[in-house]
Design a protein around this motif. Structure first.
Motif, short mmCIF file in Angstrom:
data_model
loop_
_atom_site.label_atom_id
_atom_site.label_comp_id
_atom_site.label_asym_id
_atom_site.label_seq_id
_atom_site.Cartn_x
_atom_site.Cartn_y
_atom_site.Cartn_z
N ILE A 1 -24.65 1.41 -2.03
CA ILE A 1 -24.32 2.81 -1.76
C ILE A 1 -22.84 3.02 -2.00
O ILE A 1 -22.01 2.26 -1.52
CB ILE A 1 -24.65 3.19 -0.30
N ASP B 1 -21.32 10.30 4.08
CA ASP B 1 -22.18 11.46 4.30
C ASP B 1 -23.41 11.08 5.12
O ASP B 1 -23.83 11.84 6.01
CB ASP B 1 -22.61 12.07 2.95
N ASP C 1 -35.42 4.29 -0.32
CA ASP C 1 -34.63 5.25 0.46
C ASP C 1 -34.71 4.95 1.95
O ASP C 1 -33.70 5.05 2.67
CB ASP C 1 -35.12 6.68 0.19
N GLN D 1 -18.62 7.48 -0.63
CA GLN D 1 -18.79 8.86 -0.19
C GLN D 1 -20.22 9.11 0.31
O GLN D 1 -20.42 9.77 1.34
CB GLN D 1 -18.46 9.84 -1.32
N THR D 2 -21.19 8.55 -0.40
CA THR D 2 -22.58 8.71 0.04
C THR D 2 -22.79 8.07 1.41
O THR D 2 -23.48 8.62 2.27
CB THR D 2 -23.54 8.08 -0.99
N ARG D 3 -22.19 6.92 1.60
CA ARG D 3 -22.34 6.25 2.88
C ARG D 3 -21.71 7.07 4.01
O ARG D 3 -22.30 7.23 5.08
CB ARG D 3 -21.70 4.87 2.84
#
Length: 838
Positions: A329, A336, A267, A332-334
């Motif tokens: 990634i 965010d 992470d 959308q996660t990127r």
């Protein structure tokens, strides 16, 4: 099986241990190293070196089996124990008991091992001992400490850098050996790549593979396998393709291992990848929400894995590491994560540019002030590309008309020094749809530049606003004068009368001097009043030193006026002041204009080398600021200088690359036509040359530029006519244009008058015909202009044909004919021939 590379030292240690095994002595060897470093390969290679009569007990541990007690031990001894025998029952009892049953089992297993070595040497080979269950680790420690003189070799691989837990005490055993595997060297990497691809690799490819793999054999094997499948040539590799392959290989090896083994480190790497280079690891820690101790350990893990640097700020060992991390990634996660990073950086007071880079990947309206601040900082640092990127993103995030107008103005001001063509479009957007002229006029004052006047698109918003200002009863003086200056330089007369009255009646301030300079250029272009043009130019140049931060339009107009009224020394001096002003206030677009004018003046004076140098510099500067019209003008100036130097092939090559921008100023279009015509004439293509020169004249005349010193197209056309054998046409076209237009005689004193224009005509013509004049009393009655019209009419030309030949309007020709008829006492063309014979 592929040969081991860079493992000679380790194999030598194991050969010694095998020799010890042959004479009945034990060895406990631990192979330490990171994932993919080659621990399993070395373990397999060692077992291949064992004596043929050795008994090898093998086990491979896995994280999913670490909760099953004695799972590893069962793997080792199942092949030599009966399925229903006593040890299996002992395993079951010991799994639930940590006392006597466990000790009994360990003792029995030791006895079994001792019985086995009575017949042959025993080798216990365990891969990934790090994932063994705790009871199995106790067994490993228990038996390792009791081998004494038994011919037993215990080999285990560990992912740790040093044994820990129950294995830590083994370091004190006299027969213990610990081998820390290191990455393979660059030479071994090149050998490996060559073996994998079937040919010696390119040096750059070898270095690239070593950088990607960091000497990790597993990563290198994955990389070369993918390269082989992609048919990458080892001798002539496509490095961009190899980059893509390398990122994918890293993602599927190192980052996959990290994800499986250490979620916190994985992470943290993702957050660092999103935050980008030179990241403050403390900010990444705040973003992750993890505790300080966990993050410190995670950072150590990433450093040990060779993914990031140990120093601050954190950097990736390779750009491919970041690319691989980002590839894992989803979109959308990127987005965010970038949103969260931008918000966190804004709260912690990070530099605006750092925050802006994350806002570039979001559509959040809250970030518009940050983007504008970052753009301002970038402009101060002269990073115009970055400033324009930030402002475009801000524009895409806002639908507030006021904010959009402010952003458009800021973007236009930025691109004035960076992308002049885009600046012109943004300037037009500021004017289009505006409810009044006040705000557009105020905005255009920030964009006033002679470089924008070089295109019709750039001049259009200034013309529209000045027309509206001049129509109001009491327009703001400075706005009308400064914007009117741009309009005059563009060759328009919108608001000229009102602006001129304001310039004369008001104080002699910077705005009036700039207007005087532009007006001087317009007067000089007409050629009628060179004295007036010179006086206006001198007034503008006199105040140029006191302009401070201005657009320099007055100096540009003055330099042009001096050049067009035969005062080259004053034109060069003014050009020097233009360049000084551009350098002092960092106005690259003004510098290009100054270089172009200086190049033209040098060409007129016959200093082709100086003209070529300035043209080359102007071209480079125009290309840097995205000014297509000025780039073409610089090419044309360079071509003229090359022809003057006799370098016709180079000039032809330069002209071939020139395109005439549709929206270029007529003077620039005519300049390009002149250069093209000169190249054609030098190539003896006089028909094409003549067409180009006449087109040049028509463009100039249509805009009221009739001064022959602006561009000597008439002299060029006369030479072309002469080369084609049309001597009458040559004499007519070369005659003093000021007389054709009814200009004042003072124009003939300017450089490039009748003598210059007649240069190149055939010699030995009868006196009185050198300008095509009829003989007899007609010479007394008619002016030279009327005499030339008469000569063309006698050749059977219509009024329109005469107008096209002389580059005048048909109305002007009809006016001349009316005067001719009155002077000769005739009523039309049919009586003209008889009257001329008198």
């Amino acid at each position: 099986m592929a040969p081991l590379l860079h493992r000679d030292r380790e194999l030598a240690v194991f050969r010694e241990a095998i020799d010890e095994l042959r004479i009945g002595r034990p060895t406990v060897a631990t192979i330490l190293g990171e994932n993919g470093i080659g621990k399993s390969a070395l373990l397999s290679a060692v077992t291949d070196l064992l004596p043929s009569r050795s008994l090898v007990l093998r086990a491979r541990c896995h994280p999913s089996e670490s909760r099953f007690a004695y799972g590893m031990v069962r793997q080792l001894f199942d092949p030599v124990l009966s399925a229903g025998g006593r040890p299996r029952r002992q395993f079951d009892r010991a799994a639930t008991d940590d006392g006597a049953a466990t000790y009994d089992l360990l003792t029995d297993l030791f006895h079994i091992t001792r019985d086995l070595v009575a017949e042959q040497p025993v080798v216990i080979a365990i891969d990934d001992l790090s994932f063994a269950d705790l009871p199995s680790l106790r067994w490993f420690s228990h038996i390792a400490r009791r081998l004494d003189d038994l011919p037993v070799m215990m080999i285990a691989t560990l992912r740790e850098s040093a044994p820990s837990g129950p294995l830590a005490e083994l370091t004190r055993l006299p027969y213990a050996r610990f081998l820390q595997l290191r990455p393979i060297c660059a030479t071994c990497t090149a050998d490996f790549v060559g073996q994998a691809l079937g040919a010696p690799p390119d040096e750059e490819l070898s270095a690239f593979c070593h950088t990607i793999s960091q000497g990790n054999p597993r990563v290198l094997r994955e990389l070369t396998t993918r390269m082989r499948h992609a048919r990458v040539s080892p001798g002539l590799p496509d490095l961009d393709r190899v980059l893509e392959i390398g990122a994918a290989a890293l993602s599927d090896t190192v980052l996959e291992w990290l994800h499986d083994d250490d979620a916190v480190a994985s992470d943290l790497l993702t957050q660092l990848a999103v935050m980008g280079p030179d990241t403050d690891v403390d900010v990444a820690a705040m973003l992750s929400g993890q505790g300080e101790l966990e993050l410190q350990q995670a950072r150590r893990t990433l450093v040990q894995a060779g993914l990031i640097t140990a120093e601050r700020p954190v950097r990736f060992r390779s750009t491919l590491v970041r690319a691989a991390a980002l590839s894992r990634i989803d979109t959308q996660t990127r987005l965010d994560l970038h949103e969260r990073v931008a918000a966190l950086l804004a709260r912690t007071g990070a530099p605006a540019a750092q925050t802006a880079e994350h806002l570039m990947l979001t559509t959040s309206a809250w970030g518009i002030p940050v983007l504008r601040a970052a753009a301002t900082e970038a402009v101060t640092a002269r990073r115009y590309d970055d400033a324009a990127r930030y402002l475009r993103r801000a524009l895409s995030c806002s639908d507030d008309p006021v904010v959009v107008h402010e952003l458009t103005l800021q973007l236009a001001r930025t691109e004035l020094h960076h992308d002049l063509d885009s600046c012109a479009r943004h300037a037009e957007a500021l004017v289009t749809g505006a409810p009044d002229t006040v705000e557009p006029a105020r905005s255009l004052l920030y964009l006033a530049s002679p470089a924008l006047a070089a295109s019709t698109v750039g001049a259009r918003p200034f013309v529209a606003v000045v027309q509206e200002l001049a129509a109001t009863p009491d327009p703001p003086r400075e706005s009308l004068l400064r914007l009117g200056t741009q309009v005059l330089l563009a060759g328009h007369r919108a608001g000229l009368r009102k602006a001129a009255r304001m310039a004369v009646t008001g104080p002699p301030d910077a705005a009036s001097r700039e207007f005087s300079g532009a007006l001087a250029a317009m007067v000089a272009a007409g050629g009628r009043h060179p004295g007036t043009a010179g006086r206006l130019a001198a007034r503008a140049a006199l105040g140029g030193a006191h302009l401070g931060r201005s657009d320099g339009s007055g100096l540009v107009g003055a330099a042009l006026a001096f050049a067009w009224t035969g005062r080259p020394e004053e034109a060069l001096a003014t050009c020097s002041r233009i360049l000084e002003h551009a350098r002092a206030w960092h106005q690259p677009e003004l510098r290009v204009i100054g270089l172009l004018i200086r190049s033209d003046v040098a060409y007129r004076r016959g200093d082709a080398a100086a003209g070529l140098r300035d043209a080359i510099d102007a071209r480079a500067g125009a290309e840097r600021i995205g000014a297509s019209a000025l780039t073409s003008a610089a090419r044309a100036c360079g071509a003229r200088a090359l022809i003057q130097m006799g370098e016709v092939p180079d000039a032809a090559a330069l002209v071939r690359e020139v395109t005439i921008p549709v929206d270029a100023h007529p003077l620039i279009k005519s300049l390009i036509r002149e250069a093209q015509g000169m190249v054609a004439a030098a190539a003896e293509d006089h028909v094409t040359a003549l067409s180009l020169f006449l087109d040049c004249g028509q463009r100039l005349s249509a805009r009221g530029i009739t001064n022959p010193t602006c561009l000597p197209w008439r002299a060029h056309a006369a030479r072309a006519y002469t080369a084609l054998g049309e001597h009458a046409a040559a004499r007519t076209i070369a005659a003093e244009p000021s007389a054709v237009a009814g200009h004042a005689p003072e124009a003939s004193r300017a450089q490039g008058g009748p003598q210059a224009l007649s240069e190149g005509l055939p010699q030995g013509l009868p006196q009185g015909l050198s300008h095509g004049q009829p003989e007899g009393r007609v010479q007394i009655l008619l002016t030279p202009a009327e005499q030339r019209v008469v000569e063309l009419v006698r050749q059977g030309m219509s009024s329109l044909e005469v107008a096209e030949r002389l580059c005048l309007s048909k109305r002007t020709i009809d006016t001349h004919l009316g005067r001719i008829y009155r002077k000769l006492g005739i009523r039309g063309r049919h009586q003209l021939a008889a009257a001329l014979d008198l």
